[in-house]
Design a protein around this motif. Structure first.
Motif, PDB file in Angstrom:
ATOM      1  N   GLN A 191       0.931  -1.151  -0.085  1.00 59.76           N
ATOM      2  CA  GLN A 191       0.048   0.042  -0.519  1.00 59.76           C
ATOM      3  C   GLN A 191       0.922   1.104   0.571  1.00 59.76           C
ATOM      4  N   VAL A 192       0.447   2.204  -1.033  1.00 54.72           N
ATOM      5  CA  VAL A 192       1.398   3.396  -1.187  1.00 54.72           C
ATOM      6  C   VAL A 192       1.141   4.255   0.413  1.00 54.72           C
ATOM      7  N   GLN A 193       1.452   5.163   0.454  1.00 58.78           N
ATOM      8  CA  GLN A 193       1.674   5.657   1.362  1.00 58.78           C
ATOM      9  C   GLN A 193       2.441   6.916   1.678  1.00 58.78           C
ATOM     10  N   CYS A 240       7.914  15.238   3.042  1.00 53.73           N
ATOM     11  CA  CYS A 240       7.194  13.880   2.889  1.00 53.73           C
ATOM     12  C   CYS A 240       7.601  12.694   2.592  1.00 53.73           C
ATOM     13  N   THR A 241       6.922  11.382   3.229  1.00 55.90           N
ATOM     14  CA  THR A 241       7.925  10.491   3.406  1.00 55.90           C
ATOM     15  C   THR A 241       7.350   9.962   2.589  1.00 55.90           C
ATOM     16  N   ALA A 242       7.423   8.463   2.271  1.00 55.35           N
ATOM     17  CA  ALA A 242       6.631   7.617   1.923  1.00 55.35           C
ATOM     18  C   ALA A 242       7.490   6.196   1.375  1.00 55.35           C
ATOM     19  N   SER A 243       6.274   5.080   1.524  1.00 54.80           N
ATOM     20  CA  SER A 243       6.620   4.100   1.274  1.00 54.80           C
ATOM     21  C   SER A 243       5.176   3.330   0.489  1.00 54.80           C
ATOM     22  N   GLY A 244       6.745   2.429   0.312  1.00 54.83           N
ATOM     23  CA  GLY A 244       4.956   1.597  -0.633  1.00 54.83           C
ATOM     24  C   GLY A 244       5.513   1.474  -2.422  1.00 54.83           C
ATOM     25  N   PHE A 245       6.451   1.926  -2.962  1.00 57.43           N
ATOM     26  CA  PHE A 245       6.968   1.950  -3.350  1.00 57.43           C
ATOM     27  C   PHE A 245       8.510   1.866  -4.025  1.00 57.43           C
ATOM     28  N   THR A 246       8.989   1.693  -4.537  1.00 57.02           N
ATOM     29  CA  THR A 246      10.206   2.314  -5.311  1.00 57.02           C
ATOM     30  C   THR A 246      10.352   4.240  -5.565  1.00 57.02           C
ATOM     31  N   LYS A 286      16.468   8.510   2.116  1.00 56.89           N
ATOM     32  CA  LYS A 286      15.287   8.982   3.481  1.00 56.89           C
ATOM     33  C   LYS A 286      13.847   8.366   3.071  1.00 56.89           C
ATOM     34  N   ASN A 287      13.681   8.274   1.621  1.00 58.58           N
ATOM     35  CA  ASN A 287      12.014   7.752   0.629  1.00 58.58           C
ATOM     36  C   ASN A 287      11.712   9.353   1.510  1.00 58.58           C
ATOM     37  N   THR A 288      12.257  10.506   1.669  1.00 53.89           N
ATOM     38  CA  THR A 288      11.783  11.779   1.726  1.00 53.89           C
ATOM     39  C   THR A 288      12.101  12.264   0.819  1.00 53.89           C
ATOM     40  N   VAL A 289      10.975  13.774   0.194  1.00 50.74           N
ATOM     41  CA  VAL A 289      10.973  15.360  -0.846  1.00 50.74           C
ATOM     42  C   VAL A 289      10.802  16.117   0.504  1.00 50.74           C
ATOM     43  N   TYR A 290      10.970  17.147   0.186  1.00 52.48           N
ATOM     44  CA  TYR A 290      10.914  18.309   0.820  1.00 52.48           C
ATOM     45  C   TYR A 290      10.766  19.106   0.258  1.00 52.48           C
ATOM     46  N   LEU A 291       9.977  20.462   0.795  1.00 50.28           N
ATOM     47  CA  LEU A 291       9.717  21.903   0.137  1.00 50.28           C
ATOM     48  C   LEU A 291      10.281  22.777   1.068  1.00 50.28           C
ATOM     49  N   TYR A 303      -1.177  21.596   2.496  1.00 53.13           N
ATOM     50  CA  TYR A 303      -0.066  21.687   1.502  1.00 53.13           C
ATOM     51  C   TYR A 303      -0.112  19.963   1.136  1.00 53.13           C
ATOM     52  N   TYR A 304      -0.020  19.129   0.148  1.00 58.56           N
ATOM     53  CA  TYR A 304      -0.020  17.957   0.059  1.00 58.56           C
ATOM     54  C   TYR A 304       1.384  17.543  -0.860  1.00 58.56           C
ATOM     55  N   CYS A 305       2.245  16.122  -1.080  1.00 61.05           N
ATOM     56  CA  CYS A 305       2.547  15.376  -1.977  1.00 61.05           C
ATOM     57  C   CYS A 305       2.338  14.611  -2.261  1.00 61.05           C
ATOM     58  N   ASN A 306       2.437  14.607  -4.296  1.00 65.43           N
ATOM     59  CA  ASN A 306       1.618  12.888  -4.650  1.00 65.43           C
ATOM     60  C   ASN A 306       3.173  12.495  -5.266  1.00 65.43           C
ATOM     61  N   THR A 307       3.097  11.270  -6.213  1.00 63.63           N
ATOM     62  CA  THR A 307       3.631  10.462  -6.403  1.00 63.63           C
ATOM     63  C   THR A 307       3.588  10.297  -7.990  1.00 63.63           C
TER      64      THR A 307
END
Length: 114
Positions: free
Chosen positions: A1-3, A22-28, A76-81, A94-98
């Motif tokens: 599951q993508v989070q 924004c920290t992401a998981s569930g995909f590469t 770190k599977n993280t994107v910053y703004l 504010y939202y992040c999206n992949t």
């Protein structure tokens, strides 16, 4: 599951410089571009930044160009703004999206007020 989990928002003064994460998981994570959006009640969700998978290609709209900086740490599977010179009109969730899929986190509220 993508989070996707956004953090770093809050009440800031005009001219402030918060950094959102924004920290992401569930995909590469390192294989896909990431995006930041923002939304206020009654308005459409607008793109504020896009960064390619390796961090080389970056896109900003005119509304934030020169004030916001997007970056990512693929270890770190993280994107910053990083936000600078905030104005009241920057107030939004504010939202992040992949690029990987149509998935969204809970968002983080940024309120710019004195």
């Amino acid at each position: 599951q993508v989070q996707l989990v956004e953090s770093g928002g809050g009440l800031v003064q005009p001219g402030g410089s918060p950094r959102l994460s924004c920290t992401a998981s569930g995909f590469t994570f390192s294989s896909y571009a990431m995006r930041w959006y923002r939304q206020t009640p009654g308005k459409e969700r607008d793109l504020v930044a896009r960064i390619s998978s390796a961090g080389v290609g970056i896109i900003y709209p005119d509304s934030v160009k020169g004030r916001f900086t997007v970056s990512r740490d693929n270890t770190k599977n993280t994107v910053y703004l990083q936000m600078h010179s905030l104005k009241p009109e920057d107030t939004a969730v504010y939202y992040c999206n992949t690029q990987y899929t149509n998935a969204w986190g809970q968002g983080t509220q940024v309120t710019v007020s004195s």
